[in-house]
Each structure stands twice: as structure tokens, then as C-alpha cells.
Design an enzyme around this catalytic site. Structure first.
Site, PDB file in Angstrom:
ATOM      1  N   HIS A 213       0.884  -1.392   0.438  1.00  0.00           N
ATOM      2  CA  HIS A 213       0.250  -0.077  -0.216  1.00  0.00           C
ATOM      3  C   HIS A 213       0.821   1.213  -0.089  1.00  0.00           C
ATOM      4  O   HIS A 213       0.092   2.324  -0.369  1.00  0.00           O
ATOM      5  CB  HIS A 213      -1.300   0.052   1.304  1.00  0.00           C
ATOM      6  CG  HIS A 213      -2.126  -0.666   0.968  1.00  0.00           C
ATOM      7  ND1 HIS A 213      -3.541  -1.143   1.460  1.00  0.00           N
ATOM      8  CD2 HIS A 213      -2.582  -2.320   0.125  1.00  0.00           C
ATOM      9  CE1 HIS A 213      -4.150  -1.538   0.966  1.00  0.00           C
ATOM     10  NE2 HIS A 213      -3.461  -2.649   0.663  1.00  0.00           N
ATOM     11  N   SER A 217      -0.135  -0.638  -6.078  1.00  0.00           N
ATOM     12  CA  SER A 217      -0.346  -2.481  -6.425  1.00  0.00           C
ATOM     13  C   SER A 217       0.756  -1.750  -7.998  1.00  0.00           C
ATOM     14  O   SER A 217       0.181  -0.717  -8.680  1.00  0.00           O
ATOM     15  CB  SER A 217      -1.548  -2.611  -6.851  1.00  0.00           C
ATOM     16  OG  SER A 217      -1.743  -2.665  -5.531  1.00  0.00           O
ATOM     17  N   LYS A 241     -14.456  -8.976  -7.022  1.00  0.00           N
ATOM     18  CA  LYS A 241     -13.945  -9.690  -7.632  1.00  0.00           C
ATOM     19  C   LYS A 241     -13.337 -10.938  -6.580  1.00  0.00           C
ATOM     20  O   LYS A 241     -12.884 -12.388  -6.917  1.00  0.00           O
ATOM     21  CB  LYS A 241     -13.036  -9.080  -8.180  1.00  0.00           C
ATOM     22  CG  LYS A 241     -12.756  -8.564 -10.156  1.00  0.00           C
ATOM     23  CD  LYS A 241     -12.070  -8.224 -10.891  1.00  0.00           C
ATOM     24  CE  LYS A 241     -10.424  -8.876 -11.877  1.00  0.00           C
ATOM     25  NZ  LYS A 241      -9.622  -7.526 -12.485  1.00  0.00           N
ATOM     26  N   ASP A 242     -12.272 -10.436  -6.017  1.00  0.00           N
ATOM     27  CA  ASP A 242     -11.526 -11.130  -4.776  1.00  0.00           C
ATOM     28  C   ASP A 242     -12.975 -12.213  -3.956  1.00  0.00           C
ATOM     29  O   ASP A 242     -12.522 -13.429  -3.947  1.00  0.00           O
ATOM     30  CB  ASP A 242     -11.074  -9.886  -3.075  1.00  0.00           C
ATOM     31  CG  ASP A 242      -9.863  -9.695  -4.097  1.00  0.00           C
ATOM     32  OD1 ASP A 242      -9.618 -10.033  -5.111  1.00  0.00           O
ATOM     33  OD2 ASP A 242      -9.166  -9.089  -3.244  1.00  0.00           O
ATOM     34  N   GLU A 285       5.393 -34.032   0.750  1.00  0.00           N
ATOM     35  CA  GLU A 285       4.211 -33.396   0.150  1.00  0.00           C
ATOM     36  C   GLU A 285       4.666 -32.899  -1.835  1.00  0.00           C
ATOM     37  O   GLU A 285       5.409 -32.569  -1.148  1.00  0.00           O
ATOM     38  CB  GLU A 285       3.899 -32.125   1.027  1.00  0.00           C
ATOM     39  CG  GLU A 285       2.754 -33.101   1.896  1.00  0.00           C
ATOM     40  CD  GLU A 285       2.220 -33.682   2.027  1.00  0.00           C
ATOM     41  OE1 GLU A 285       0.565 -33.438   2.037  1.00  0.00           O
ATOM     42  OE2 GLU A 285       1.841 -35.268   1.338  1.00  0.00           O
TER      43      GLU A 285
HETATM   44  C1  HEM Z   1       1.049 -15.770   2.657  1.00  0.00           C
HETATM   45  C2  HEM Z   1       1.471 -16.233   1.888  1.00  0.00           C
HETATM   46  C3  HEM Z   1       0.863 -14.775   1.114  1.00  0.00           C
HETATM   47  C4  HEM Z   1      -0.579 -13.733   1.022  1.00  0.00           C
HETATM   48  C5  HEM Z   1      -1.401 -13.910   2.281  1.00  0.00           C
HETATM   49  C6  HEM Z   1       0.258 -13.049   0.594  1.00  0.00           C
HETATM   50  C7  HEM Z   1      -0.762 -12.115  -0.191  1.00  0.00           C
HETATM   51  C8  HEM Z   1      -1.327 -10.958  -1.084  1.00  0.00           C
HETATM   52  C9  HEM Z   1      -1.634  -9.734  -0.842  1.00  0.00           C
HETATM   53  C10 HEM Z   1      -3.114  -9.505  -0.661  1.00  0.00           C
HETATM   54  C11 HEM Z   1      -1.227  -9.237  -2.263  1.00  0.00           C
HETATM   55  C12 HEM Z   1      -2.083  -7.892  -2.858  1.00  0.00           C
HETATM   56  C13 HEM Z   1      -3.312  -8.493  -3.967  1.00  0.00           C
HETATM   57  C14 HEM Z   1      -2.187  -9.334  -5.163  1.00  0.00           C
HETATM   58  O1  HEM Z   1      -1.442  -8.429  -5.490  1.00  0.00           O
HETATM   59  O2  HEM Z   1      -3.187 -10.418  -5.350  1.00  0.00           O
HETATM   60  C15 HEM Z   1      -0.590  -9.433  -2.362  1.00  0.00           C
HETATM   61  C16 HEM Z   1       0.708  -9.155  -3.343  1.00  0.00           C
HETATM   62  C17 HEM Z   1       2.205  -9.304  -3.913  1.00  0.00           C
HETATM   63  N1  HEM Z   1       2.811 -10.348  -3.288  1.00  0.00           N
HETATM   64 FE1  HEM Z   1       2.328 -11.621  -2.050  1.00  0.00          FE
HETATM   65  N2  HEM Z   1       1.432 -12.705  -0.563  1.00  0.00           N
HETATM   66  C18 HEM Z   1       2.160 -13.846   0.093  1.00  0.00           C
HETATM   67  C19 HEM Z   1       3.116 -14.167  -0.343  1.00  0.00           C
HETATM   68  C20 HEM Z   1       3.410 -13.880  -0.615  1.00  0.00           C
HETATM   69  C21 HEM Z   1       4.950 -14.298  -1.789  1.00  0.00           C
HETATM   70  C22 HEM Z   1       5.188 -15.744  -1.788  1.00  0.00           C
HETATM   71  C23 HEM Z   1       6.146 -13.292  -2.941  1.00  0.00           C
HETATM   72  C24 HEM Z   1       6.863 -13.680  -3.884  1.00  0.00           C
HETATM   73  C25 HEM Z   1       7.832 -14.413  -3.418  1.00  0.00           C
HETATM   74  C26 HEM Z   1       4.740 -12.103  -2.676  1.00  0.00           C
HETATM   75  C27 HEM Z   1       4.984 -11.830  -3.634  1.00  0.00           C
HETATM   76  C28 HEM Z   1       3.780 -10.698  -3.835  1.00  0.00           C
HETATM   77  C29 HEM Z   1       4.120  -9.705  -5.176  1.00  0.00           C
HETATM   78  C30 HEM Z   1       5.654  -9.223  -5.667  1.00  0.00           C
HETATM   79  C31 HEM Z   1       2.765  -8.115  -4.722  1.00  0.00           C
HETATM   80  C32 HEM Z   1       2.916  -7.554  -5.666  1.00  0.00           C
HETATM   81  C33 HEM Z   1       1.881  -7.741  -6.465  1.00  0.00           C
HETATM   82  C34 HEM Z   1       1.777  -6.124  -7.586  1.00  0.00           C
HETATM   83  O3  HEM Z   1       1.717  -5.708  -6.702  1.00  0.00           O
HETATM   84  O4  HEM Z   1       1.609  -6.682  -9.033  1.00  0.00           O
HETATM   85  N3  HEM Z   1       3.414 -13.154  -2.392  1.00  0.00           N
HETATM   86  N4  HEM Z   1       0.466 -10.320  -1.605  1.00  0.00           N
END
Ligand code: HEM
Length: 413
Positions: A213, A217, A241-242, A285
Site C-alpha cells: 500500500h 500495486s 472480484k476477490d 508432499e
Molecule cells: C501467506 C502468503 C501470502 C499472502 C497472504 C500474500 C498476500 C498478498 C496480497 C493480498 C497482495 C495484494 C493482491 C495481489 O497482488 O494479489 C499481495 C501482493 C504481492 N505479493 Fe503476496 N502474499 C503471500 C505470499 C507471497 C509470496 C510468497 C510472494 C513472492 C515470493 C509474494 C509476492 C507479492 C508481490 C510481488 C505482490 C505485489 C503484486 C503487485 O502489486 O503486482 N507474496 N500479496
């Protein structure tokens, strides 16, 4: 225009003392989301739903589970047979772990495709990798708890890997076990940590979203937000959408829970752990298989452990290994192809991880391991320098206008 905080007296009383409502509105309603986000951007919220679902089902399961080597296996059977809805809780939790990994792996590959790890989102990316590591640790620890044959032998094989560390390895393993083999102290501490880590993950998700934030994004075009016209409020546009994809995901999960509850598990784990009898094949797994393949591709134990760790740790430096100025693969014609090659490489590694380490499987595993690292160490730095990228659109809203104009004139002609 920002959404006002409700005028209700109680709300106002709380808001004056702690501005939770304005905070929730700023981040959950007014947050300016790029107006071109596609469905791949809903996987983050799906991951959040899965984290909550795992915590809820896990806490309920733990009320009936006994973390003792003499009782753990039977307590799981008790949950399945005697506890009201216990079978549902257990199957939802076990299959939920798989669903969690599915959505997080898609989430990661989405970030790789659209270059979401690149500046200024490096810290957001790091928190993501830490979440992945925490997820892996939690899933590994949880798999040991039913104290079946695969629980025991999987724990033995994986904890033994630490013994490859020079000088301190042997002592380290004894320290991890709390004894001279995987036994009661091991099960006890694994349960304790398995309960703890998901809450650490909640804190990490908070940091992940704070960073998101703060810098806002990324989007399918990979270009920055330039004016308010490029954005739309998070609610109701993104929330609906979510909710839609979250519901579809839960539907798929329940197809597994109700109709295929043991498809992803190992039959041998319905046999109680027996330290005197090794199962014919010890396989992790499915979500660990690509890393397991990398581990086994190196003929030396320490080398294998280093390669497996490096396969994840290399992600931390990806924002600097990728030298391209352009984020989204849409404007990177060669990267776009190589992204799919890399994805295929990971899938093949997963398949190899499930095969016995012999003959042609070893050869394929080694080729895919080399390609995995070459993708990061050679392809990403070189491609950024030599690839001819396509021209970027002027702005997000302009690209949407151009697209709709094109489709309208297309319809007329
Ligand atoms: C418990 C695991 C995770 C949760 C709950 C989570 C949650 C989120 C959420 C809610 C967003 C904003 C919505 C979206 O862009 O889809 C986000 C964005 C992002 N997440 Fe995660 N995430 C997790 C794990 C990861 C992992 C493992 C990675 C990479 C190694 C990652 C990388 C990113 C990136 C780069 C964004 C920005 C996306 C953008 O703005 O294009 N996330 N995450």
C-alpha cells in the site's frame, strides 16, 4: 473523494481514541487500485483466505490432538472417527495446505510474469519470500504431527540434512531433535512451532501489505500510476472480484475435501510411525517436490542442501539480477517465452522429485536444475541488456481508452 467515517456515536467515540475506522476505510475501501488489474491479482487475497482457514481449522484440530509419540497417531484417528465433524476439519486442514500452496505459487508466478518484484517493490517481494519460507516450515512441521510412517521418515530425512553442515552439523541435528533421533521431544517442539508460525505469518502478511500500500500495486502493463484517472477504489471493484475467486477457490477445495480427500496424501501415512521399518519410497508432499529434485540432483549431500537452499534464496536478489527497465512480460517478447520455459522447468522438476533417483530421472533432474539456476544467473541479467522491448503505453487509463476505441471501431467496420 474519500469515504467518510460513519457518524454513529460509538464509531466516533472509538475513532477519536484510535482511528481504526478511517484506517480500514483508507486501506480497504479507498485504496487506489490500478483500474486494469486482472484476475491474477486476486490470488493474494485467496492466500489470505487460506491462511485464516488454516488457522481456524488448525486451532480446532489442536483441541483434540495429543502431541505425544504414544498417542498422536491414535488421536488423529479419534478426530476422524469420534469427534463431531472432526473428519471435515482434518480433511479441510490437510487439503487446505495444498490449496494454500497452489494459490501462493500462482501468486509468485504472476509476480514473475508482470515484474512485480522490481523497484520500488523489492521489500514487498522480500516479505513475500519470507512468507514462502514460513509456509514451507509450517507445512513440514505439520506433516510430522499425525505420526504416520511418512511423517516420521520425512522428518528423519529432512532434519538429517542439517548434519551435512561442516563442524556443527551433527550437534545441530541432535539439538533440533532434542535427543538422538526423531522422538517425543521432536514431536512436541514441532507441534509448538507449527502452532506458532502461522501467527508469525499473519504479522508478515501485515508487513507485506504495508509495503504494497505504500508503493501501490503493480499492474498488467507494469507502468506506474500517473494520475487518479489510472486508479479506482479498492471497494467495491476489487473486493467483489476477490470474493468471487475466493468462493471458486473454496469450491475447488471442497471438491477435494468431500470427494478426493486422500488423493494428495500418501497411503503409507495411515500406518503408525515405526522407527525400525523404512518405507519403500520417501517422498515429500507435492509442493516440495521441485526443491527435493534439486536436492537430489547434486551428487554430494552438502552440495545438494546448498543448491536446495539457494533455489529459494536466489529470489531475494532477483530484483537486481533482472536488469530490464521494463516490468511486464507483455512488452518483453523474449522474456515472455522464457517465462513459460522456466515454468515448465519447475513442473518437470516437480515430476522428477516424485520419481526414484535413478537412471534417466537423474539426468533430467540435473538438466532442469542447471536450467533453473541459469534462468536467474544468466538469462535474467543478459536478457535485460539485449532484449528489444515493445513501446510502453503512455498511461493506464489511456491504454484502456485505446483498447475500447479499437473494439468499438472494430465493431462498426
Ligand atoms: C501467506 C502468503 C501470502 C499472502 C497472504 C500474500 C498476500 C498478498 C496480497 C493480498 C497482495 C495484494 C493482491 C495481489 O497482488 O494479489 C499481495 C501482493 C504481492 N505479493 Fe503476496 N502474499 C503471500 C505470499 C507471497 C509470496 C510468497 C510472494 C513472492 C515470493 C509474494 C509476492 C507479492 C508481490 C510481488 C505482490 C505485489 C503484486 C503487485 O502489486 O503486482 N507474496 N500479496
Amino acid at each position: 473523494m474519500s469515504t467518510p467515517v460513519p457518524q454513529n456515536k460509538v464509531v466516533q467515540w472509538i475513532e477519536y481514541r484510535l482511528p481504526v475506522f478511517s484506517w480500514a476505510i483508507a486501506h480497504g475501501v479507498d485504496y487506489p487500485a490500478p483500474r486494469n488489474l486482472n484476475y491474477w491479482w486476486t490470488f493474494g487475497s485467496m492466500a489470505m483466505i487460506m491462511l485464516v482457514a488454516q488457522i481456524v481449522t488448525g486451532v480446532l484440530l489442536s483441541m483434540h490432538y495429543t502431541a505425544h509419540v504414544d498417542h498422536a497417531f491414535d488421536s488423529v484417528e479419534h478426530i476422524m472417527r469420534d469427534v463431531e465433524w472432526g473428519w471435515l476439519l482434518r480433511y479441510a486442514h490437510a487439503n487446505g495446505a495444498s490449496m494454500f500452496f497452489v494459490v501462493v505459487y500462482v501468486h509468485i508466478f504472476r509476480a514473475l510474469y508482470y515484474g512485480s518484484y522490481k523497484a520500488p517493490r523489492e521489500i514487498l517481494w522480500w516479505f513475500g519470500i519470507m512468507l514462502l519460507l514460513l509456509m514451507m516450515a509450517t507445512a513440514f512441521l505439520g506433516y510430522v504431527l499425525p505420526w504416520g510412517q511418512m511423517s516420521f521418515w520425512g522428518a528423519t530425512v529432512i532434519t538429517n540434512l542439517f548434519s551435512a553442515i561442516p563442524w556443527i552439523g551433527g550437534d545441530l541435528v541432535v539439538w533440533l531433535w532434542g535427543g538422538f533421533s526423531v522422538d517425543n521431544p521432536t514431536l512436541n517442539r514441532f507441534f509448538s512451532l507449527h502452532y506458532l508460525l502461522p501467527f508469525v505469518m499473519c504479522g508478515m502478511v501485515f508487513l507485506h501489505l504495508w509495503a504494497l500500500h505504500h508503493r501501490k500495486s503493480n499492474n498488467p502493463l507494469g507502468i506506474d500510476i500517473k494520475s487518479p484517472k489510472d486508479t479506482m477504489p479498492f471497494s467495491p471493484y476489487c473486493t467483489t472480484k476477490d470474493l468471487f475467486t475466493g468462493t471458486v477457490m473454496l469450491f475447488v477445495l471442497f471438491v477435494f475435501v468431500f470427494y478426493l480427500p486422500n488423493t494428495l496424501g500418501e497411503a503409507v501415512n495411515y500406518e503408525k510411525a515405526n522407527p525400525l521399518q523404512t518405507p519403500a519410497h520417501i517422498v515429500p508432499e507435492w509442493y516440495f517436490l521441485p526443491f527435493y529434485a534439486i536436492l537430489r540432483s547434486v551428487p554430494d549431500k552438502l552440495g545438494g542442501v546448498i543448491a536446495m537452499a539457494a533455489a529459494i534464496l536466489i529470489l531475494f536478489v532477483l530484483p537486481w539480477l533482472d536488469t530490464s527497465k521494463v516490468r511486464s512480460a507483455r512488452f518483453r517478447p523474449i522474456y515472455k517465452q522464457l517465462f513459460w520455459v522456466f515454468l515448465a522447468d519447475c513442473v518437470v522438476l516437480g515430476w522428477i522429485g516424485a520419481m526414484p533417483a535413478e537412471g534417466v530421472y537423474i539426468v533430467i533432474g540435473r538438466i532442469c536444475t542447471i536450467y533453473y539456476f541459469a534462468h536467474f544467473i544468466l538469462i535474467m541479467p543478459l536478457l535485460g541488456r539485449f532484449e528489444k522491448t515493445l513501446p510502453l503505453p503512455e498511461s493506464i487509463h489511456q491504454s484502456i481508452l485505446d483498447k475500447s476505441l479499437k473494439s468499438k471501431t472494430g465493431n462498426i467496420s
